[in-house]
Enzyme design. Structure first.
Site, PDB file in Angstrom:
ATOM      1  N   LYS A  34     146.015   6.161  52.758  1.00 38.74           N
ATOM      2  CA  LYS A  34     144.761   6.418  53.462  1.00 38.74           C
ATOM      3  C   LYS A  34     144.472   5.329  54.500  1.00 38.74           C
ATOM      4  O   LYS A  34     143.350   4.862  54.641  1.00 38.74           O
ATOM      5  CB  LYS A  34     143.613   6.511  52.455  1.00 38.74           C
ATOM      6  CG  LYS A  34     143.814   7.635  51.439  1.00 38.74           C
ATOM      7  CD  LYS A  34     142.636   7.787  50.521  1.00 38.74           C
ATOM      8  CE  LYS A  34     142.819   8.824  49.474  1.00 38.74           C
ATOM      9  NZ  LYS A  34     143.272  10.122  49.914  1.00 38.74           N
ATOM     10  N   CYS A  35     145.504   4.952  55.234  1.00 41.68           N
ATOM     11  CA  CYS A  35     145.424   3.865  56.201  1.00 41.68           C
ATOM     12  C   CYS A  35     145.636   4.422  57.601  1.00 41.68           C
ATOM     13  O   CYS A  35     146.321   5.429  57.774  1.00 41.68           O
ATOM     14  CB  CYS A  35     146.519   2.844  55.872  1.00 41.68           C
ATOM     15  SG  CYS A  35     146.674   1.463  57.019  1.00 41.68           S
ATOM     16  N   GLY A  36     145.068   3.781  58.587  1.00 49.05           N
ATOM     17  CA  GLY A  36     145.316   4.181  59.966  1.00 49.05           C
ATOM     18  C   GLY A  36     146.782   4.076  60.347  1.00 49.05           C
ATOM     19  O   GLY A  36     147.234   4.725  61.290  1.00 49.05           O
ATOM     20  N   THR A  38     149.227   4.854  58.224  1.00 53.40           N
ATOM     21  CA  THR A  38     149.984   5.763  57.362  1.00 53.40           C
ATOM     22  C   THR A  38     150.976   6.637  58.137  1.00 53.40           C
ATOM     23  O   THR A  38     152.063   6.911  57.621  1.00 53.40           O
ATOM     24  CB  THR A  38     149.031   6.619  56.505  1.00 53.40           C
ATOM     25  OG1 THR A  38     148.244   5.730  55.690  1.00 53.40           O
ATOM     26  CG2 THR A  38     149.775   7.574  55.601  1.00 53.40           C
TER      27      THR A  38
END
Length: 163
Positions: A34-36, A38
């Site tokens: 759930k990371c930018g 990803t």
């Protein structure tokens, strides 16, 4: 002194392993769902496919220490990676990469400096370490550098078998 290749690890499925159990070079990456950053999974999977025959294995290390961006269970992580990005490369169990609970693998990896001479804590998700077959960390790559950036490909080319 223990080689980085001999440090005990656990796969996402709960099986014991080591880096040394994987032949060839490894690109070790702390990952999160759930990371930018990803979407880097796409380039990581392409590297895994393109360089598998030449002795490179990408290894994902889920970590929830950066903004709680990897909250899932092992099954949720595996499902997300395979269905969202087609990930086929090995994943380890969720791991702490910084702080008092830092895994011994990351104690060794974070001792290595990046190209600017800076060692120490992992900055964020998707920090990458290129490890040769002998267990030597040959390059530390910061999170925002894409896995297929020219400098990453150049470093990979130095540790894999010729095409």
């Amino acid at each position: 002194m223990t080689s980085i290749n001999d440090i005990a690890l656990t796969t996402l499925k709960g099986e014991p392993t080591t880096l040394g159990a994987i032949d060839g070079a490894k690109l070790v990456v702390n990952v999160a769902s759930k990371c930018g950053l990803t979407p880097q999974y796409t380039a990581l999977e392409k590297l895994a496919q393109d360089y598998a025959d030449r002795g490179l294995t990408v290894i994902g290390v889920p970590c929830n220490q950066f903004g709680g961006q990897e909250p899932g269970t092992a099954d949720e992580i595996e499902t997300f990676c395979s269905t969202s990005y087609g990930v086929t490369f090995p994943l380890l169990e969720k791991t702490e990469v910084n702080g008092a609970g830092r895994h011994p693998l990351y104690a060794e990896l974070t001792a290595v400096a990046d190209d600017t001479g800076e060692a120490g804590d992992i900055q964020w998700n998707f920090e990458k370490f290129l490890v040769d077959a002998d267990g030597t960390v040959v390059k530390r790559i910061r999170p925002r550098t894409e896995p297929d950036a020219p400098e990453v490909i150049e470093a990979i080319e130095t540790v894999v078998r010729p095409a």
